[in-house]
Design an enzyme around this catalytic site. Structure first.
Site, mmCIF file in Angstrom:
data_model
loop_
_atom_site.group_PDB
_atom_site.id
_atom_site.type_symbol
_atom_site.label_atom_id
_atom_site.label_comp_id
_atom_site.label_asym_id
_atom_site.label_seq_id
_atom_site.Cartn_x
_atom_site.Cartn_y
_atom_site.Cartn_z
ATOM 1 C CG ASP A 85 -0.244 -0.056 2.519
ATOM 2 O OD1 ASP A 85 0.993 -0.130 2.505
ATOM 3 O OD2 ASP A 85 -0.913 -0.013 3.566
ATOM 4 C CG HIS A 296 19.083 6.094 -20.296
ATOM 5 N ND1 HIS A 296 17.823 6.111 -20.850
ATOM 6 C CD2 HIS A 296 19.685 7.240 -20.719
ATOM 7 C CE1 HIS A 296 17.680 7.226 -21.569
ATOM 8 N NE2 HIS A 296 18.798 7.922 -21.499
ATOM 9 C CG ASP A 313 22.024 12.735 -18.444
ATOM 10 O OD1 ASP A 313 21.339 13.712 -18.099
ATOM 11 O OD2 ASP A 313 21.845 12.119 -19.516
ATOM 12 C CG ASP A 324 18.356 16.144 -19.810
ATOM 13 O OD1 ASP A 324 19.223 15.555 -19.140
ATOM 14 O OD2 ASP A 324 17.882 15.693 -20.867
ATOM 15 C CG HIS A 396 22.793 9.437 -27.640
ATOM 16 N ND1 HIS A 396 22.890 10.807 -27.728
ATOM 17 C CD2 HIS A 396 23.879 9.042 -26.898
ATOM 18 C CE1 HIS A 396 23.946 11.225 -27.050
ATOM 19 N NE2 HIS A 396 24.573 10.170 -26.550
ATOM 20 C CG HIS A 400 15.595 15.340 -25.442
ATOM 21 N ND1 HIS A 400 15.126 16.032 -24.346
ATOM 22 C CD2 HIS A 400 16.761 14.759 -25.027
ATOM 23 C CE1 HIS A 400 15.964 15.861 -23.319
ATOM 24 N NE2 HIS A 400 16.974 15.099 -23.700
ATOM 25 C CG HIS A 407 13.266 12.266 -23.255
ATOM 26 N ND1 HIS A 407 13.533 10.932 -23.182
ATOM 27 C CD2 HIS A 407 14.459 12.877 -22.991
ATOM 28 C CE1 HIS A 407 14.819 10.744 -22.884
ATOM 29 N NE2 HIS A 407 15.397 11.909 -22.759
ATOM 30 C CD GLU A 424 20.884 14.525 -24.625
ATOM 31 O OE1 GLU A 424 21.414 13.648 -23.922
ATOM 32 O OE2 GLU A 424 19.686 14.835 -24.537
ATOM 33 C CE1 TYR A 428 27.919 8.305 -23.737
ATOM 34 C CE2 TYR A 428 27.290 8.225 -26.062
ATOM 35 C CZ TYR A 428 27.203 8.815 -24.816
ATOM 36 O OH TYR A 428 26.394 9.914 -24.649
ATOM 37 N NE ARG A 445 24.286 11.788 -21.920
ATOM 38 C CZ ARG A 445 24.405 10.527 -21.495
ATOM 39 N NH1 ARG A 445 25.039 9.635 -22.240
ATOM 40 N NH2 ARG A 445 23.899 10.150 -20.340
ATOM 41 C CD GLU A 447 21.288 16.278 -21.654
ATOM 42 O OE1 GLU A 447 21.649 15.477 -20.781
ATOM 43 O OE2 GLU A 447 20.176 16.213 -22.228
HETATM 44 N N1 GLY Z 1 18.733 12.188 -19.329
HETATM 45 C C1 GLY Z 1 18.256 11.616 -20.513
HETATM 46 C C2 GLY Z 1 18.650 12.390 -21.662
HETATM 47 O O1 GLY Z 1 19.644 13.068 -21.621
HETATM 48 O O2 GLY Z 1 17.986 12.423 -22.646
HETATM 49 MN MN MN Z 2 20.314 14.049 -19.886
HETATM 50 MN MN MN Z 3 18.719 14.846 -22.582
#
Ligand code: GLY
Ligand code: MN
Ligand code: MN
Length: 486
Positions: A85, A296, A313, A324, A396, A400, A407, A424, A428, A445, A447
Site C-alpha cells: 500500500d 542510461h 546526467d 537536463d 543516440h 530533444h 523528453h 548532447e 562511448y 557526454r 549536455e
Molecule cells: N537524461 C536523458 C537524456 O539526456 O535524454
Molecule cells: Mn540528460
Molecule cells: Mn537529454
C-alpha cells in the site's frame, strides 16, 4: 467501478491499521468525523508557479482551436503503487499541470467552446476535483478541494462525481471528444498476455451509445503550444537549470577518488533539494569508468578509482519543470591524454551543434553538425576507420525538447522560436571495441540546454562551465567553499 472498489478496499485497510496500531478503543470516539475536528491547513505547494492568469490564457488560446461541437477533457495522472500500500511520490500529468496548475490526483478539466450550462451560467471551462476529506487528510496531508481550487486557480469547479455525471450528459451533443491522456493507457493481462487499451475500449463503449461521437486521444494544437515555451515556463526552467548547475559545481568541490557513485549521487541530489528543487526530473545517471558507456546507467553502485572519468546526467525538477544537463569530469582533477582528446572532440561537436541552433532550420541540423565533427575527429584519432560506423560510438541523437517532461512533447521537423532543446553529443567506447585498447572504457557526454529565440539561440545553461580546463580548476577547488543555500 473497478477503481472505486479498489479505493474502498485501500481506505478500509488504512483504517484497520489506524484502529489496530495507533488508536486504543477509548480514543477512537475522538477521531474526527467528516465535518468536525482539526484538519491540516492547505497550502499550494508550488507558490512560484501559481499564476492563474497564465493558465487561463493557455486555456483560452486552446479553446480557439476547438470546433463548436467538440469538447476537450484532460485527466490527472493516477497515483502509482510502488509496493503493497506504498505509493510512488505523486506526479501530476504534465497536460493538466500546463493548463491549470493543479498538482492533485483525481482532478480533471473540461474545455467546451459552446459552453456548458451550470447554475444559470454558461461555462467554457470547468475543473472537477474531489471534496476534501478531513479523515484522509489526517493521514496523507491537506489536499486542494473545490473551494481552494476555485479561490487559488480562479476556475469554476465541481466536485469530481458531479463533474463526471455532467461530462456523461454532454456526450450525446458532441461530434468530437478529445481525451488528453488516459491516466492508464493500457493494462497487460499476465495470464492471457492480452493488452487492454483504454482508448480502444472507451471508443467501443462510446460507439454503441453515441454513434455521432468521434473519440480522439490527444490534441495536436495543445502539443504545439507546449513546445513553444512562454515567459512563465522559461522562468521556471531557468530555475531548474540554475539549481542543477549549482549542484554540479558543489559536487565537483567535494568529489574525490575512492568515493562511491552512490555518494556522489547523494551529494548532488541533496544539494538540489537544499537549493529548492522538488526532486529530480528523472533518475540521475551517475556513471564512472566503463559504466559511462551504458547510456542510461542508474545503479550507482561502483566505487570510483583514481584517474577515471565520471559522467553525470542529471536534472532538478522545479515546479514541474525539468532540467537536463550532463557533465563528464576526471575524478582526480586531470584528464589523461586519451580522455582529453575525446573530451575535446565531444566539446567541439557540441559547439558546432549549438552554433547551428536557430529558428527555421531542420530540427536535426544540430545532430548532423555533431555527427560530422565526431566522424572527423574519431577518424583522425584512429578510432574509426570508416566514418559511416559513427553510430557504434555515438548511438543516440543530439537533441530533444525539454519542458514539463524531460523528453518533452513537440514537433521534430523545424526549430521554432520558444523551443527549448538539449544539445548532447557523446562518445562511448565500450571495452572490446575494434580500436586501440587505450580508448576502451571511456564514455563522455556533454549536455546543455538551448532556447531558440526569434533571431538565434540562447544557451540557458551557459553559467555552468563545460571547457576541460574550467572543470579541472573546479575539481581542485577548496571543498569547503560550498555555496550558501537561499
Ligand atoms: N537524461 C536523458 C537524456 O539526456 O535524454
Ligand atoms: Mn540528460
Ligand atoms: Mn537529454
Amino acid at each position: 467501478m473497478h477503481r472505486h472498489f479498489l479505493r474502498l478496499l485501500m481506505g478500509s485497510r488504512v483504517w484497520l491499521v489506524a484502529g489496530f496500531l495507533l488508536l486504543p478503543p477509548a480514543f477512537s470516539a475522538q477521531v474526527p468525523t467528516e465535518d468536525e475536528g482539526w484538519r491540516p491547513p492547505y497550502e499550494y505547494p508550488y507558490p512560484d508557479a501559481l499564476v492563474p492568469e497564465v493558465y487561463a490564457a493557455r486555456r483560452s488560446q486552446l479553446l480557439r482551436y476547438l470546433g463548436p461541437h467538440s469538447l476537450l477533457v484532460v485527466f490527472a495522472a493516477e497515483p502509482k503503487v510502488r509496493t503493497g500500500d506504498v505509493l510512488y511520490p505523486y506526479r501530476q500529468s504534465s497536460w493538466l499541470w500546463y493548463l491549470t496548475g493543479v498538482s492533485e490526483p483525481d482532478a480533471a478539466l473540461l474545455l467546451s467552446p459552446k459552453g456548458v450550462e451550470l447554475g444559470g451560467r454558461r461555462l467554457q471551462e470547468l475543473l472537477g476535483i474531489p471534496e476534501r476529506n478531513p479523515l484522509r487528510e489526517r493521514w496523507n496531508g491537506a489536499r486542494m478541494g473545490p473551494a481552494e481550487a476555485e479561490h487559488l486557480l480562479r476556475l469554476p469547479v465541481l466536485p469530481r462525481p458531479q463533474f463526471d455525471s455532467l461530462l456523461q450528459h454532454l456526450l450525446p451533443e458532441l461530434d468530437t471528444l478529445y481525451v488528453v491522456a488516459y491516466p492508464t493507457p493500457g493494462l497487460r493481462l499476465p495470464l492471457s498476455g492480452r493488452v487492454l487499451f483504454a482508448e480502444r475500449l472507451e471508443r467501443e463503449w462510446a460507439r454503441e451509445r453515441f454513434p455521432q461521437l468521434v473519440l480522439r486521444q490527444g490534441f495536436p494544437p495543445l502539443t504545439r503550444m507546449r513546445a513553444a515555451k512562454d515567459t512563465h515556463e522559461l522562468r521556471l526552467l531557468r530555475r531548474a537549470l540554475t539549481i542543477t548547475g549549482e549542484a554540479l559545481v558543489s559536487l565537483w568541490r567535494q568529489a574525490r577518488p575512492g568515493m562511491g557513485e552512490w555518494e556522489l549521487q547523494a551529494l548532488l541530489e541533496a544539494e538540489m533539494r537544499r537549493l529548492g528543487a522538488d526532486g529530480t526530473a528523472f533518475p540521475t545517471i551517475l556513471a564512472s569508468g566503463p559504466n559511462a558507456c551504458i547510456l542510461h546507467y542508474t545503479d550507482a553502485r561502483r566505487r570510483i578509482h583514481q584517474g577515471e572519468l565520471v559522467l553525470v546526467d542529471c536534472g532538478a525538477e522545479y515546479a514541474g519543470y525539468a532540467a537536463d544537463i550532463t557533465r563528464t569530469f576526471p575524478i582526480s582533477g586531470h584528464f589523461t591524454p586519451e580522455q582529453r582528446a575525446l573530451y575535446q572532440a565531444v566539446l567541439e561537436a557540441q559547439d558546432s551543434a549549438i552554433a547551428a541552433c536557430r529558428p527555421g532550420v531542420p530540427f536535426r541540423l544540430p545532430h548532423w553538425k555533431a555527427v560530422a565533427v565526431l566522424q572527423k575527429r574519431l577518424y583522425e584519432l584512429g578510432i574509426l576507420s570508416d566514418t559511416s560506423d559513427i553510430r557504434r560510438y555515438f548511438p543516440h541523437s543530439t537533441s530533444h525538447h525539454l519542458g514539463l517532461d524531460v523528453h518533452d512533447v513537440g514537433p521534430l521537423d523545424t526549430l521554432r522560436p520558444g523551443f527549448v532543446i538539449t544539445v548532447e553529443p557523446g562518445v562511448y567506447i565500450p571495452p572490446g571495441s575494434p580500436c586501440e585498447q587505450r580508448w576502451w572504457g571511456i564514455g563522455i557526454r556533454i549536455e546543455d540546454v538551448v532556447l531558440i529565440t526569434d533571431s538565434g539561440a540562447e544557451l540557458l545553461s551557459a553559467a555552468l562551465p563545460r571547457r576541460a580546463e574550467e572543470l579541472e580548476r573546479l575539481l581542485r577547488a577548496d571543498p569547503r567553499a560550498v555555496p550558501k543555500a537561499r
